[in-house]
Design a protein around this motif. Structure first.
Motif, PDB file in Angstrom:
ATOM      1  N   LYS A 117     -33.444 -29.949 -25.701  1.00 56.19           N
ATOM      2  CA  LYS A 117     -33.327 -31.017 -27.299  1.00 56.19           C
ATOM      3  C   LYS A 117     -35.548 -31.537 -27.374  1.00 56.19           C
ATOM      4  CE  LYS A 117     -29.323 -32.849 -27.915  1.00 56.19           C
ATOM      5  NZ  LYS A 117     -28.503 -32.473 -29.250  1.00 56.19           N
ATOM      6  N   GLY A 163     -26.067 -43.315 -26.305  1.00 54.13           N
ATOM      7  CA  GLY A 163     -26.254 -43.085 -27.877  1.00 54.13           C
ATOM      8  C   GLY A 163     -27.652 -43.433 -28.256  1.00 54.13           C
ATOM      9  N   THR A 164     -28.700 -43.562 -27.203  1.00 50.27           N
ATOM     10  CA  THR A 164     -29.806 -44.271 -27.986  1.00 50.27           C
ATOM     11  C   THR A 164     -30.857 -43.317 -28.106  1.00 50.27           C
ATOM     12  OG1 THR A 164     -30.769 -45.574 -26.137  1.00 50.27           O
ATOM     13  CG2 THR A 164     -29.558 -46.751 -28.268  1.00 50.27           C
ATOM     14  N   GLY A 165     -30.364 -42.254 -27.483  1.00 49.86           N
ATOM     15  CA  GLY A 165     -32.090 -41.072 -26.996  1.00 49.86           C
ATOM     16  C   GLY A 165     -32.027 -40.766 -25.678  1.00 49.86           C
ATOM     17  N   HIS A 220     -31.769 -37.147 -24.859  1.00 48.79           N
ATOM     18  CA  HIS A 220     -32.679 -36.501 -25.950  1.00 48.79           C
ATOM     19  C   HIS A 220     -34.165 -36.359 -24.870  1.00 48.79           C
ATOM     20  CE1 HIS A 220     -33.138 -35.031 -30.184  1.00 48.79           C
ATOM     21  NE2 HIS A 220     -34.167 -34.974 -29.559  1.00 48.79           N
ATOM     22  N   SER A 264     -25.568 -46.245 -31.409  1.00 52.74           N
ATOM     23  CA  SER A 264     -26.024 -45.080 -30.731  1.00 52.74           C
ATOM     24  C   SER A 264     -25.988 -44.166 -32.406  1.00 52.74           C
ATOM     25  CB  SER A 264     -24.359 -45.894 -30.151  1.00 52.74           C
ATOM     26  OG  SER A 264     -23.616 -43.670 -30.173  1.00 52.74           O
ATOM     27  N   TYR A 265     -26.682 -43.592 -32.039  1.00 52.10           N
ATOM     28  CA  TYR A 265     -26.745 -42.375 -32.705  1.00 52.10           C
ATOM     29  C   TYR A 265     -25.569 -41.054 -32.374  1.00 52.10           C
ATOM     30  CZ  TYR A 265     -30.244 -39.201 -35.464  1.00 52.10           C
ATOM     31  OH  TYR A 265     -30.464 -38.491 -36.073  1.00 52.10           O
ATOM     32  N   ARG A 266     -25.059 -41.496 -32.037  1.00 50.29           N
ATOM     33  CA  ARG A 266     -24.065 -40.670 -31.725  1.00 50.29           C
ATOM     34  C   ARG A 266     -22.107 -40.955 -32.856  1.00 50.29           C
ATOM     35  NH1 ARG A 266     -23.659 -41.161 -26.284  1.00 50.29           N
ATOM     36  NH2 ARG A 266     -24.473 -39.331 -25.038  1.00 50.29           N
ATOM     37  N   LEU A 267     -22.420 -42.338 -32.925  1.00 52.58           N
ATOM     38  CA  LEU A 267     -21.843 -43.271 -33.892  1.00 52.58           C
ATOM     39  C   LEU A 267     -22.480 -43.201 -35.341  1.00 52.58           C
ATOM     40  CD1 LEU A 267     -20.177 -45.787 -31.465  1.00 52.58           C
ATOM     41  CD2 LEU A 267     -19.132 -43.132 -31.617  1.00 52.58           C
ATOM     42  N   ARG A 268     -23.761 -43.661 -35.346  1.00 51.23           N
ATOM     43  CA  ARG A 268     -23.522 -43.966 -36.933  1.00 51.23           C
ATOM     44  C   ARG A 268     -23.443 -43.187 -38.482  1.00 51.23           C
ATOM     45  NH1 ARG A 268     -29.936 -42.078 -38.468  1.00 51.23           N
ATOM     46  NH2 ARG A 268     -29.349 -40.230 -38.829  1.00 51.23           N
ATOM     47  N   ASP A 269     -23.435 -41.805 -38.036  1.00 55.45           N
ATOM     48  CA  ASP A 269     -22.873 -40.571 -39.340  1.00 55.45           C
ATOM     49  C   ASP A 269     -21.178 -41.013 -39.220  1.00 55.45           C
ATOM     50  OD1 ASP A 269     -25.841 -40.048 -39.133  1.00 55.45           O
ATOM     51  OD2 ASP A 269     -24.782 -38.015 -37.941  1.00 55.45           O
ATOM     52  N   ARG A 270     -20.762 -41.657 -38.428  1.00 57.06           N
ATOM     53  CA  ARG A 270     -19.086 -41.765 -38.826  1.00 57.06           C
ATOM     54  C   ARG A 270     -19.334 -43.526 -39.316  1.00 57.06           C
ATOM     55  NH1 ARG A 270     -17.279 -39.240 -33.252  1.00 57.06           N
ATOM     56  NH2 ARG A 270     -18.943 -38.072 -33.265  1.00 57.06           N
TER      57      ARG A 270
END
Ligand code: ADP
Ligand code: MG
Length: 188
Positions: free
Chosen positions: A9, A48-50, A53, A175-181
């Motif tokens: 990343k 999930g906040t990075g 990354h 969480s960025y992981r859940l954001r798009d869902r």
């Protein structure tokens, strides 16, 4: 040179609009000046906040600058130190690790340490103090680290050495992981 990273990343592919407070400190760190000053970086925040990354991205930046970098989870670091200790080679291993300009310890706090593990981890932190940099990530605030290390005194001594010369960056939000869902997490 950047051994052990889960996935490559970079800072370029991090969306700082999602973590605006991290933009300026991370870009300053990307220059690598903290490495020659043997300073540490601590990335704190909910899942999930990075954290992983950004820790990886700083590791990639350091490797591009010619630094030797090692990445592993806290659990893996303890296993590695424990094995060296069993073979009577802990001091040798700690000396060898100091030749790495940057060691990344991901996920401090996901699993509590046994007393022996906490002591080994303390020795890693001590051996690098003012000699070489650490990046640590944790989902827990420092106030909860006593529970991770099982001992208030060990946790306090460790935090003292880690943050004496450190940039502490608190990542926030969902969480960025859940954001798009379209899934939201509870406010923390
Ligand atoms: P943490 O370690 O804090 O649990 P991660 O760093 O593993 O979180 O992030 C979870 C996923 O979301 C990863 O795939 C990561 O690359 C991505 N991610 C998280 N935050 C951002 C962001 N601000 N911009 C781009 N990708 C992000
Ligand atoms: Mg992570």
């Amino acid at each position: 040179r950047a051994a052990g990273m889960p996935a490559i990343k970079t800072i370029e592919d991090f969306d700082f609009d999602h973590q605006p407070a991290a933009r300026s400190p991370i870009h300053a760190l990307a220059s690598g000046a903290y490495l020659s000053e043997h300073r540490n970086v601590v990335l704190l925040g909910p899942p999930g906040t990075g954290k992983t990354h950004l820790a990886t991205a700083l590791g990639v930046a350091a490797a591009r600058q010619g630094q030797r970098v090692l990445f592993a989870t806290a659990t893996d670091w303890v296993a590695r130190l424990s094995e060296a200790h069993t073979r009577g080679r802990l001091p040798t291993e700690l000396t060898r690790l100091r030749r790495y300009g940057l060691i990344i310890v991901d996920e401090v706090g996901y699993l509590p340490f046994e007393q022996d593990a906490a002591n080994l981890f303390f020795q890693l932190v001590s051996s690098r103090y003012e000699h070489a940099s650490l990046i640590l990530t944790s989902n827990l605030p420092f106030s909860s680290w006593a529970g991770v290390f099982g001992d208030q005194v060990v946790a306090a001594a460790m935090i003292d050495r880690i943050v004496h010369h450190a940039d502490v960056i608190a990542l926030k939000g969902t969480s960025y992981r859940l954001r798009d869902r379209g899934i939201d997490t509870l406010p923390s």
